[in-house]
Design a protein around this motif. Sequence first.
Motif, PDB file in Angstrom:
ATOM      1  N   SER A  23       0.842  -1.207   0.000  1.00 18.84           N
ATOM      2  CA  SER A  23       0.000   0.000   0.000  1.00 18.84           C
ATOM      3  C   SER A  23       0.878   1.259   0.000  1.00 18.84           C
ATOM      4  N   ILE A  24       2.114   1.144   0.428  1.00 19.22           N
ATOM      5  CA  ILE A  24       3.041   2.289   0.351  1.00 19.22           C
ATOM      6  C   ILE A  24       3.656   2.351  -1.046  1.00 19.22           C
ATOM      7  N   CYS A  25       4.095   1.206  -1.536  1.00 17.53           N
ATOM      8  CA  CYS A  25       4.754   1.224  -2.861  1.00 17.53           C
ATOM      9  C   CYS A  25       3.913   0.426  -3.850  1.00 17.53           C
ATOM     10  N   LYS A  26       2.840   1.093  -4.234  1.00  9.20           N
ATOM     11  CA  LYS A  26       1.821   0.414  -5.062  1.00  9.20           C
ATOM     12  C   LYS A  26       2.358  -0.055  -6.402  1.00  9.20           C
ATOM     13  N   SER A  27       3.233   0.753  -7.019  1.00  5.92           N
ATOM     14  CA  SER A  27       3.619   0.350  -8.371  1.00  5.92           C
ATOM     15  C   SER A  27       5.046  -0.201  -8.452  1.00  5.92           C
ATOM     16  N   ASN A  28       5.648  -0.468  -7.304  1.00  7.54           N
ATOM     17  CA  ASN A  28       7.014  -1.016  -7.350  1.00  7.54           C
ATOM     18  C   ASN A  28       7.001  -2.540  -7.309  1.00  7.54           C
ATOM     19  N   GLU A  29       7.968  -3.113  -8.009  1.00  7.44           N
ATOM     20  CA  GLU A  29       8.219  -4.544  -7.845  1.00  7.44           C
ATOM     21  C   GLU A  29       9.019  -4.719  -6.562  1.00  7.44           C
ATOM     22  N   VAL A  30       8.898  -5.921  -5.966  1.00  7.68           N
ATOM     23  CA  VAL A  30       9.555  -6.152  -4.670  1.00  7.68           C
ATOM     24  C   VAL A  30      10.630  -7.223  -4.784  1.00  7.68           C
ATOM     25  N   ILE A  31      11.819  -6.888  -4.295  1.00 10.78           N
ATOM     26  CA  ILE A  31      12.820  -7.942  -4.024  1.00 10.78           C
ATOM     27  C   ILE A  31      12.753  -8.139  -2.515  1.00 10.78           C
ATOM     28  N   PHE A  32      12.253  -9.276  -2.098  1.00 14.27           N
ATOM     29  CA  PHE A  32      12.089  -9.558  -0.663  1.00 14.27           C
ATOM     30  C   PHE A  32      13.419 -10.119  -0.146  1.00 14.27           C
ATOM     31  N   MET A  33      14.000  -9.440   0.850  1.00 13.25           N
ATOM     32  CA  MET A  33      15.287  -9.877   1.384  1.00 13.25           C
ATOM     33  C   MET A  33      15.074 -11.030   2.372  1.00 13.25           C
ATOM     34  N   VAL A  34      15.542 -12.196   1.985  1.00 11.75           N
ATOM     35  CA  VAL A  34      15.359 -13.393   2.814  1.00 11.75           C
ATOM     36  C   VAL A  34      16.704 -13.951   3.292  1.00 11.75           C
ATOM     37  N   LYS A  35      17.736 -13.096   3.206  1.00 11.01           N
ATOM     38  CA  LYS A  35      19.053 -13.548   3.663  1.00 11.01           C
ATOM     39  C   LYS A  35      19.006 -13.872   5.160  1.00 11.01           C
ATOM     40  N   ALA A  36      20.100 -14.421   5.667  1.00  8.11           N
ATOM     41  CA  ALA A  36      20.207 -14.793   7.085  1.00  8.11           C
ATOM     42  C   ALA A  36      18.983 -15.582   7.533  1.00  8.11           C
ATOM     43  N   ASP A  37      18.678 -16.643   6.766  1.00  7.96           N
ATOM     44  CA  ASP A  37      17.564 -17.532   7.108  1.00  7.96           C
ATOM     45  C   ASP A  37      16.252 -16.745   7.244  1.00  7.96           C
ATOM     46  N   ALA A  38      16.025 -15.853   6.278  1.00  7.59           N
ATOM     47  CA  ALA A  38      14.844 -14.976   6.305  1.00  7.59           C
ATOM     48  C   ALA A  38      14.782 -14.259   7.658  1.00  7.59           C
ATOM     49  N   TYR A  39      15.885 -13.576   7.951  1.00  7.12           N
ATOM     50  CA  TYR A  39      16.025 -12.814   9.201  1.00  7.12           C
ATOM     51  C   TYR A  39      15.637 -13.697  10.403  1.00  7.12           C
ATOM     52  N   GLY A  40      16.044 -14.968  10.316  1.00  8.45           N
ATOM     53  CA  GLY A  40      15.820 -15.891  11.430  1.00  8.45           C
ATOM     54  C   GLY A  40      14.516 -16.665  11.350  1.00  8.45           C
ATOM     55  N   HIS A  41      13.679 -16.402  10.335  1.00 12.21           N
ATOM     56  CA  HIS A  41      12.342 -17.011  10.314  1.00 12.21           C
ATOM     57  C   HIS A  41      12.240 -18.259   9.430  1.00 12.21           C
ATOM     58  N   GLY A  42      13.361 -18.642   8.807  1.00 10.94           N
ATOM     59  CA  GLY A  42      13.343 -19.864   7.987  1.00 10.94           C
ATOM     60  C   GLY A  42      13.327 -19.531   6.497  1.00 10.94           C
ATOM     61  N   LEU A  43      14.478 -19.651   5.865  1.00  9.53           N
ATOM     62  CA  LEU A  43      14.646 -19.262   4.455  1.00  9.53           C
ATOM     63  C   LEU A  43      13.628 -19.931   3.532  1.00  9.53           C
ATOM     64  N   VAL A  44      13.539 -21.253   3.643  1.00 10.97           N
ATOM     65  CA  VAL A  44      12.725 -21.988   2.668  1.00 10.97           C
ATOM     66  C   VAL A  44      11.218 -21.788   2.919  1.00 10.97           C
ATOM     67  N   PRO A  45      10.713 -22.003   4.144  1.00  9.04           N
ATOM     68  CA  PRO A  45       9.264 -21.806   4.344  1.00  9.04           C
ATOM     69  C   PRO A  45       8.793 -20.382   4.043  1.00  9.04           C
ATOM     70  N   ILE A  46       9.616 -19.397   4.403  1.00  9.88           N
ATOM     71  CA  ILE A  46       9.204 -18.002   4.160  1.00  9.88           C
ATOM     72  C   ILE A  46       9.184 -17.716   2.662  1.00  9.88           C
ATOM     73  N   THR A  47      10.195 -18.203   1.950  1.00 11.08           N
ATOM     74  CA  THR A  47      10.231 -17.962   0.502  1.00 11.08           C
ATOM     75  C   THR A  47       9.098 -18.719  -0.188  1.00 11.08           C
ATOM     76  N   ARG A  48       8.882 -19.958   0.217  1.00  7.21           N
ATOM     77  CA  ARG A  48       7.839 -20.772  -0.411  1.00  7.21           C
ATOM     78  C   ARG A  48       6.477 -20.077  -0.273  1.00  7.21           C
ATOM     79  N   PHE A  49       6.180 -19.619   0.950  1.00  8.10           N
ATOM     80  CA  PHE A  49       4.899 -18.941   1.200  1.00  8.10           C
ATOM     81  C   PHE A  49       4.820 -17.637   0.389  1.00  8.10           C
ATOM     82  N   SER A  50       5.901 -16.905   0.379  1.00 12.09           N
ATOM     83  CA  SER A  50       5.884 -15.601  -0.301  1.00 12.09           C
ATOM     84  C   SER A  50       5.717 -15.766  -1.812  1.00 12.09           C
ATOM     85  N   PHE A  51       6.287 -16.838  -2.341  1.00  6.14           N
ATOM     86  CA  PHE A  51       6.138 -17.112  -3.775  1.00  6.14           C
ATOM     87  C   PHE A  51       4.715 -17.600  -4.088  1.00  6.14           C
TER      88      PHE A  51
END
Length: 375
Positions: A23-51
């Motif tokens: 809602s802040i960046c309505k027309s921007n594409e997003v590169i979601f930073m998932v480094k460092a194990d998705a900031y500690g939340h689990g690289l694979v599950p967070i990426t899978r859900f986000s995709f």
Amino acid sequence: MRFGSQFEISLNTLDSNFQKVKSICKSNEVIFMVKADAYGHGLVPITRFSFNELGIREFGCASLGEGTTLRKELPKDFFEIYIFSDLGLSDPELREFYSALRLTPIISNERDLSIFLEDENFKNIPLCLKFNTGMNRLGLEISRMDEIIKTLKIAGRKSIDHLMTHLACASLSIENKKNAQQFERFEQIKTTLKSSGIKVDKTSISNSGAIEQGAGLKESHVRPGLMMYGPSSLIPAISSQSKYDGELISSLKTKIISINSIKKGTPIGYGANVCPASGNVYIAALGYGDGFSTFNQGVEIEYMENTFKVVGRVNMDMAHLLLEDENTCQLKENDSFVIWSRETDNFKRICERSKMIPYEVLTSVTSRVPKIYVD
Ligand SMILES: Cc1ncc(COP(=O)(O)O)c(C=O)c1O
């Protein structure tokens, strides 16, 4: 591995945070930073859900190892994986990973640029360049612009797929002189490339702090990390300027192993620090071996309408939580105890007391604490 403690992650909250970011960046594409194990939340599950659920198609890792894991774990999903810092391009064997797994390095020095342009492994990989506009960490140097353009032209390159830079002070006001200077320099880079006949396809500059302030949104992309997981990255003095109202996606829960009544002045734990008041000490199954730092000593944690204070030295496996005498609490041995969640300000207090930034507190939770994905 713990049985009583857990790091609970709400995917619904990640979804609602993402909607707030959008809602802040309505027309921007997003590169979601998932480094460092998705900031500690689990690289694979967070990426899978986000995709799958959020429709995000571009993800940022720090190292080739993280990117490799991500691609190998989710081989069927087509999304871009950018490697930002630990590229390993000087090792010919590691370069093969980029072509084999379709990983994209973010080039930030001239040696890597030459390797990228010459090595067949990068023939079909997008050319992404990161410039140093004032952070002085990684980044191609503006003072070397002529040489960089020459190198691109000799290699027959007429365009850059993604041009980016990174802000050193995005947690400060976007009007701050350092930020203004970085934006200005980024514009200069674009102008120079254009006037040299090098086309730039996509651009990005903003991480959480900038996005929260609505800055850098004329670029094609934004690169949010921390804000997607909930916390603001702005310093408290300017937090009222944030356009973002995210919620923590995680709760850190532990278990009360035992409850001891204690008198003020009684030594407790390693180093025999004395208890500052009489009351009940709840021994929690959470120590620095789980990511709960000794810097948390003295922090006040709200739970079940009571305030518990971390007393004595936090050790590898346990922490002591004091509830002073005048309070009453139904908490029993083996009950669950919530250290932080989106319902209280405990996370903020922990950051303040420990003098650790939210990035550090989240990425500190160790693999001994099982991650549980809810919703
Ligand atoms: C190049 C780059 N872009 C974006 C981010 C995301 O930053 P933040 O977590 O502050 O949003 C980072 C994280 O450090 C980064 O290194």
